[in-house]
Design an enzyme around this catalytic site. Structure first.
Site, PDB file in Angstrom:
ATOM      1  N   ASP A  74       0.917  -1.652  -0.209  1.00  0.00           N
ATOM      2  CA  ASP A  74      -0.141   0.366   0.155  1.00  0.00           C
ATOM      3  C   ASP A  74       1.083   1.414  -0.355  1.00  0.00           C
ATOM      4  O   ASP A  74       0.903   2.356   0.725  1.00  0.00           O
ATOM      5  CB  ASP A  74      -0.620   0.113   1.387  1.00  0.00           C
TER       6      ASP A  74
ATOM      7  N   GLU B 104     -10.682  -1.013  -4.097  1.00  0.00           N
ATOM      8  CA  GLU B 104     -10.399  -0.147  -3.160  1.00  0.00           C
ATOM      9  C   GLU B 104      -9.205   0.768  -3.705  1.00  0.00           C
ATOM     10  O   GLU B 104      -8.633   0.553  -4.776  1.00  0.00           O
ATOM     11  CB  GLU B 104      -9.097  -0.984  -1.841  1.00  0.00           C
TER      12      GLU B 104
END
Length: 321
Positions: free
Chosen positions: A22, A197
């Protein structure tokens, strides 16, 4: 204990760069900084964030621990037994730095997004004292408050928070207040196709690019798709997938776009270093960096994943006389 990263001695570029997931990346004073979930030598209990920087994308410097779970006073207010920190996003304004982060999991209580403030990019960051956004169920719609990203529009100077995904696969957008730690209003948007996402927004030549991850985070279908718009909040025109699994790397996603001092665009993302296999993947995700190329009409060409010395380096901008 601070997160430590051994400095590489190789004279060539390398992919993958280091363990983590991420990654939110940005240029700061000629260096590329990466703010990931986890990281080299870090705790995969997801109880803290660190930061890493490089002037050449060959060697990396640990910037230490910037925020720990036990420094977030409100984190236990929901009464849940366990809490984890995921997916940081960083923004700067008026000489301050803002760290936005996810607190999960969604069940048994709603996920939340927090924000902490610092005077320098490496912190220490001081939590604002309350959640900025809370997930849950509203009017029959499930929303998981994860994966925050803040974009300050160079045209209007408004700051927008993009968040959401996974459970419900719903993207929501808010305009932030001038203090960057409060919500001014929610902005209603159309849902971009194939959104799961990890939303990220960047602007180039007046076009706004909303990119995001699609699929399962631990499977071969994880990939990056994007849409374009004339404003930071749409309307979106879906453009397709630009980063997908190949023969040597699986599940690339949850990325950032970065413009270097020489005008080159890069994508910083995580991937699994393995050949195709059934989900769920085992092991750890790795952070990689690759080049982004735009066609004459402004669309993004499919991104080619690289290894070793084929990876990009960070070149210095020519000096002006």
């Amino acid at each position: 204990m601070s997160v430590a990263l051994a400095v590489a001695t190789s004279a060539i570029a390398r992919n993958p760069e280091f363990q983590g997931a991420d990654p939110h990346a940005m240029m700061i004073d000629g260096e590329l900084w990466v703010f990931p979930t986890g990281g080299p030598g870090g705790s995969w209990a997801a109880d803290r964030f660190g930061a890493f920087s490089s002037r050449d994308l060959k060697t990396w410097t640990s910037r230490g621990e910037i925020l720990r779970r036990d420094q977030i006073r409100w984190i236990g207010d929901d009464g849940a037994k366990d809490h984890f920190l995921w997916a940081p996003g960083v923004a700067t304004r008026n000489g301050k730095w803002y760290l936005y982060y996810s607190v999960g999991p969604q069940n048994p209580t709603p996920s939340r997004i927090g924000v902490a403030v610092a005077d320098t990019p490496q912190g220490p960051y001081r939590d604002s004292g309350r959640p900025l956004v809370t997930g849950g169920w509203r009017a029959g719609s499930q929303f998981e408050a994860i994966d925050p990203m803040v974009f300050v529009d160079p045209r209007s100077a408004k700051a927008y928070l993009y968040a959401g995904g996974s459970a419900g696969a719903k993207l929501r957008v808010w305009e932030l207040g001038p203090d960057m730690i409060s919500v001014a209003r929610e902005v209603k948007i159309d849902q971009p196709p194939q959104f799961t996402e990890g939303a990220f927004l960047h602007e180039r030549d007046g076009t706004y690019y909303l990119s995001y991850s699609h699929g399962h985070w631990n499977g071969p279908d994880y990939s990056v798709h994007y849409a374009t718009a004339p404003s930071p909040v749409g309307p979106w025109r879906y453009r397709g997938a630009i980063l997908t699994s190949d023969a040597r790397h699986q599940g690339p996603g949850h990325h950032s776009f970065v413009k270097t001092p020489t005008g080159e665009w890069l994508i910083v993302y995580h991937r699994w270093e393995q050949r195709s296999a059934p989900a769920p993947f085992k092991g750890e995700r790795q952070i990689a960096i690759d080049r982004v190329h735009y066609a004459a009409d402004g669309t993004i060409r499919p991104i080619v994943m690289t290894d070793g010395d084929a990876a990009p380096t960070l070149r210095k901008a020519p000096s002006r006389r």
